[in-house]
Design a protein around this motif. Sequence first.
Motif, PDB file in Angstrom:
ATOM      1  N   ASP A 143       0.878  -1.177   0.000  1.00  0.00           N
ATOM      2  CA  ASP A 143       0.000   0.000   0.000  1.00  0.00           C
ATOM      3  C   ASP A 143       0.908   1.218   0.000  1.00  0.00           C
ATOM      4  O   ASP A 143       1.665   1.430   0.949  1.00  0.00           O
ATOM      5  CB  ASP A 143      -0.896   0.016   1.244  1.00  0.00           C
ATOM      6  CG  ASP A 143      -1.959  -1.075   1.205  1.00  0.00           C
ATOM      7  OD1 ASP A 143      -2.031  -1.794   0.188  1.00  0.00           O
ATOM      8  OD2 ASP A 143      -2.696  -1.212   2.197  1.00  0.00           O
ATOM      9  N   MET A 144       0.865   2.004  -1.060  1.00  0.00           N
ATOM     10  CA  MET A 144       1.818   3.086  -1.217  1.00  0.00           C
ATOM     11  C   MET A 144       1.655   4.114  -0.089  1.00  0.00           C
ATOM     12  O   MET A 144       0.570   4.660   0.112  1.00  0.00           O
ATOM     13  CB  MET A 144       1.626   3.777  -2.569  1.00  0.00           C
ATOM     14  CG  MET A 144       2.771   4.680  -2.955  1.00  0.00           C
ATOM     15  SD  MET A 144       4.308   3.763  -3.276  1.00  0.00           S
ATOM     16  CE  MET A 144       3.878   2.903  -4.803  1.00  0.00           C
ATOM     17  N   PRO A 145       2.733   4.395   0.664  1.00  0.00           N
ATOM     18  CA  PRO A 145       2.652   5.405   1.737  1.00  0.00           C
ATOM     19  C   PRO A 145       2.584   6.807   1.142  1.00  0.00           C
ATOM     20  O   PRO A 145       3.301   7.117   0.189  1.00  0.00           O
ATOM     21  CB  PRO A 145       3.944   5.180   2.524  1.00  0.00           C
ATOM     22  CG  PRO A 145       4.890   4.569   1.548  1.00  0.00           C
ATOM     23  CD  PRO A 145       4.059   3.747   0.606  1.00  0.00           C
ATOM     24  N   ASP A 146       1.739   7.651   1.711  1.00  0.00           N
ATOM     25  CA  ASP A 146       1.477   8.943   1.076  1.00  0.00           C
ATOM     26  C   ASP A 146       2.407  10.061   1.529  1.00  0.00           C
ATOM     27  O   ASP A 146       2.531  11.067   0.827  1.00  0.00           O
ATOM     28  CB  ASP A 146       0.013   9.366   1.305  1.00  0.00           C
ATOM     29  CG  ASP A 146      -0.369   9.377   2.768  1.00  0.00           C
ATOM     30  OD1 ASP A 146       0.383   8.843   3.594  1.00  0.00           O
ATOM     31  OD2 ASP A 146      -1.450   9.919   3.090  1.00  0.00           O
ATOM     32  N   THR A 147       3.086   9.931   2.661  1.00  0.00           N
ATOM     33  CA  THR A 147       3.926  11.025   3.156  1.00  0.00           C
ATOM     34  C   THR A 147       5.420  10.738   3.049  1.00  0.00           C
ATOM     35  O   THR A 147       6.235  11.582   3.414  1.00  0.00           O
ATOM     36  CB  THR A 147       3.589  11.362   4.626  1.00  0.00           C
ATOM     37  OG1 THR A 147       3.732  10.180   5.425  1.00  0.00           O
ATOM     38  CG2 THR A 147       2.164  11.873   4.738  1.00  0.00           C
ATOM     39  N   VAL A 148       5.800   9.569   2.547  1.00  0.00           N
ATOM     40  CA  VAL A 148       7.210   9.239   2.357  1.00  0.00           C
ATOM     41  C   VAL A 148       7.741   9.977   1.122  1.00  0.00           C
ATOM     42  O   VAL A 148       7.067  10.065   0.103  1.00  0.00           O
ATOM     43  CB  VAL A 148       7.391   7.718   2.202  1.00  0.00           C
ATOM     44  CG1 VAL A 148       8.780   7.366   1.688  1.00  0.00           C
ATOM     45  CG2 VAL A 148       7.141   7.031   3.532  1.00  0.00           C
ATOM     46  N   LEU A 149       8.972  10.495   1.228  1.00  0.00           N
ATOM     47  CA  LEU A 149       9.602  11.202   0.113  1.00  0.00           C
ATOM     48  C   LEU A 149      10.416  10.260  -0.776  1.00  0.00           C
ATOM     49  O   LEU A 149      10.442  10.432  -1.993  1.00  0.00           O
ATOM     50  CB  LEU A 149      10.502  12.327   0.643  1.00  0.00           C
ATOM     51  CG  LEU A 149       9.820  13.422   1.457  1.00  0.00           C
ATOM     52  CD1 LEU A 149      10.840  14.409   1.984  1.00  0.00           C
ATOM     53  CD2 LEU A 149       8.769  14.138   0.619  1.00  0.00           C
ATOM     54  N   GLU A 150      11.088   9.290  -0.152  1.00  0.00           N
ATOM     55  CA  GLU A 150      11.886   8.330  -0.899  1.00  0.00           C
ATOM     56  C   GLU A 150      11.585   6.924  -0.388  1.00  0.00           C
ATOM     57  O   GLU A 150      11.670   6.676   0.816  1.00  0.00           O
ATOM     58  CB  GLU A 150      13.382   8.636  -0.769  1.00  0.00           C
ATOM     59  CG  GLU A 150      13.776   9.976  -1.376  1.00  0.00           C
ATOM     60  CD  GLU A 150      15.287  10.222  -1.342  1.00  0.00           C
ATOM     61  OE1 GLU A 150      16.038   9.277  -0.990  1.00  0.00           O
ATOM     62  OE2 GLU A 150      15.698  11.344  -1.653  1.00  0.00           O
ATOM     63  N   LEU A 151      11.269   6.028  -1.311  1.00  0.00           N
ATOM     64  CA  LEU A 151      10.906   4.657  -0.957  1.00  0.00           C
ATOM     65  C   LEU A 151      11.718   3.683  -1.806  1.00  0.00           C
ATOM     66  O   LEU A 151      11.727   3.781  -3.030  1.00  0.00           O
ATOM     67  CB  LEU A 151       9.411   4.426  -1.191  1.00  0.00           C
ATOM     68  CG  LEU A 151       8.879   3.012  -0.934  1.00  0.00           C
ATOM     69  CD1 LEU A 151       9.048   2.620   0.525  1.00  0.00           C
ATOM     70  CD2 LEU A 151       7.416   2.904  -1.356  1.00  0.00           C
ATOM     71  N   ASP A 152      12.376   2.751  -1.131  1.00  0.00           N
ATOM     72  CA  ASP A 152      13.150   1.721  -1.813  1.00  0.00           C
ATOM     73  C   ASP A 152      12.647   0.355  -1.360  1.00  0.00           C
ATOM     74  O   ASP A 152      12.827  -0.034  -0.207  1.00  0.00           O
ATOM     75  CB  ASP A 152      14.638   1.880  -1.477  1.00  0.00           C
ATOM     76  CG  ASP A 152      15.522   0.924  -2.277  1.00  0.00           C
ATOM     77  OD1 ASP A 152      14.984  -0.005  -2.912  1.00  0.00           O
ATOM     78  OD2 ASP A 152      16.755   1.107  -2.266  1.00  0.00           O
ATOM     79  N   VAL A 153      11.983  -0.360  -2.256  1.00  0.00           N
ATOM     80  CA  VAL A 153      11.478  -1.711  -1.976  1.00  0.00           C
ATOM     81  C   VAL A 153      11.997  -2.688  -3.025  1.00  0.00           C
ATOM     82  O   VAL A 153      11.295  -3.599  -3.466  1.00  0.00           O
ATOM     83  CB  VAL A 153       9.931  -1.736  -1.905  1.00  0.00           C
ATOM     84  CG1 VAL A 153       9.437  -1.074  -0.634  1.00  0.00           C
ATOM     85  CG2 VAL A 153       9.319  -1.066  -3.140  1.00  0.00           C
ATOM     86  N   SER A 154      13.235  -2.518  -3.411  1.00  0.00           N
ATOM     87  CA  SER A 154      13.857  -3.384  -4.403  1.00  0.00           C
ATOM     88  C   SER A 154      14.044  -4.791  -3.853  1.00  0.00           C
ATOM     89  O   SER A 154      14.057  -5.009  -2.642  1.00  0.00           O
ATOM     90  CB  SER A 154      15.214  -2.810  -4.820  1.00  0.00           C
ATOM     91  OG  SER A 154      15.093  -1.491  -5.315  1.00  0.00           O
ATOM     92  N   ASN A 155      14.190  -5.739  -4.777  1.00  0.00           N
ATOM     93  CA  ASN A 155      14.548  -7.122  -4.432  1.00  0.00           C
ATOM     94  C   ASN A 155      13.513  -7.790  -3.539  1.00  0.00           C
ATOM     95  O   ASN A 155      13.853  -8.412  -2.526  1.00  0.00           O
ATOM     96  CB  ASN A 155      15.934  -7.164  -3.769  1.00  0.00           C
ATOM     97  CG  ASN A 155      17.000  -6.492  -4.606  1.00  0.00           C
ATOM     98  OD1 ASN A 155      17.129  -6.762  -5.791  1.00  0.00           O
ATOM     99  ND2 ASN A 155      17.743  -5.577  -3.994  1.00  0.00           N
ATOM    100  N   ASN A 156      12.260  -7.647  -3.911  1.00  0.00           N
ATOM    101  CA  ASN A 156      11.172  -8.307  -3.203  1.00  0.00           C
ATOM    102  C   ASN A 156      10.360  -9.143  -4.183  1.00  0.00           C
ATOM    103  O   ASN A 156      10.827  -9.445  -5.292  1.00  0.00           O
ATOM    104  CB  ASN A 156      10.306  -7.263  -2.487  1.00  0.00           C
ATOM    105  CG  ASN A 156      10.952  -6.755  -1.217  1.00  0.00           C
ATOM    106  OD1 ASN A 156      11.112  -7.473  -0.247  1.00  0.00           O
ATOM    107  ND2 ASN A 156      11.335  -5.473  -1.213  1.00  0.00           N
TER     108      ASN A 156
END
Length: 256
Positions: free
Chosen positions: A104-117
Amino acid sequence: MGAQLRIAFLLLSLVVLSSARYERYVCQVVEDDWCTLQKIYITSRTDLRGIRFPDDQYEKLRIGQHYDFADTDSVISVFSGGLFRRMSRVRYLRMNAVRMQGLDMPDTVLELDVSNNWISRIYINPDRSYSLRKLKMSNNLVTSVASFKYLNQLEELDMAENLIHLLNFELFSFMPYARNLNFAHNRLLEVRPGDSDLILYYLERLDLAGNQLREIDLQRWTFPSLRMLNVTGNPIQRLDYFELQRAFPRLWRVTY
């Protein structure tokens, strides 16, 4: 009788609350203002009510194996809105290799890294405003990015090594600040230019390498800041030199 029912209900409530897992995670490592958490195990069945993250002090949170310590693997199979509310002050979030399947995409995060999942399901609420500037989601199982049009503050998007077959560039008309787009090593058979002219003033890098593209229609594109275009590893026979000059007047490197 009514009093007995109320007492029984109260006792049941206390049992349920007492069975909830209360745990406050602490930083195993703090480096360059990043708080690193390890050995976290959260699945879709985990009771989130008692979980607390150290976001009162740190805006940068990293979950998962960062150093080669023994037995530091973490699992977050579904990153839900309920889980994010437990860390809602975080603005920079990394969750690499935590076996994540849903996001579920977080709405207040500026940078998100969810690689290698193992992400195949992404939920983006069209009624919310998202602050996300940089999204790294390489090496997952994503098949479509159509819903990303609601991420209209994005500057960098890394979707390399996913399972995307079709990319309609009309999507990026909703991302006017895009600077770096990476869709290398997907399964792209077609890149559609969109139904209207597209101008991306800030786009500097576009990577479409390692796909199955036979042609790219440049007629509707104008990317005045584009400097690097990579289409190596595609069965493209030729690119029109004059169209390249018109569409990308600052282009200094093209590889195909």
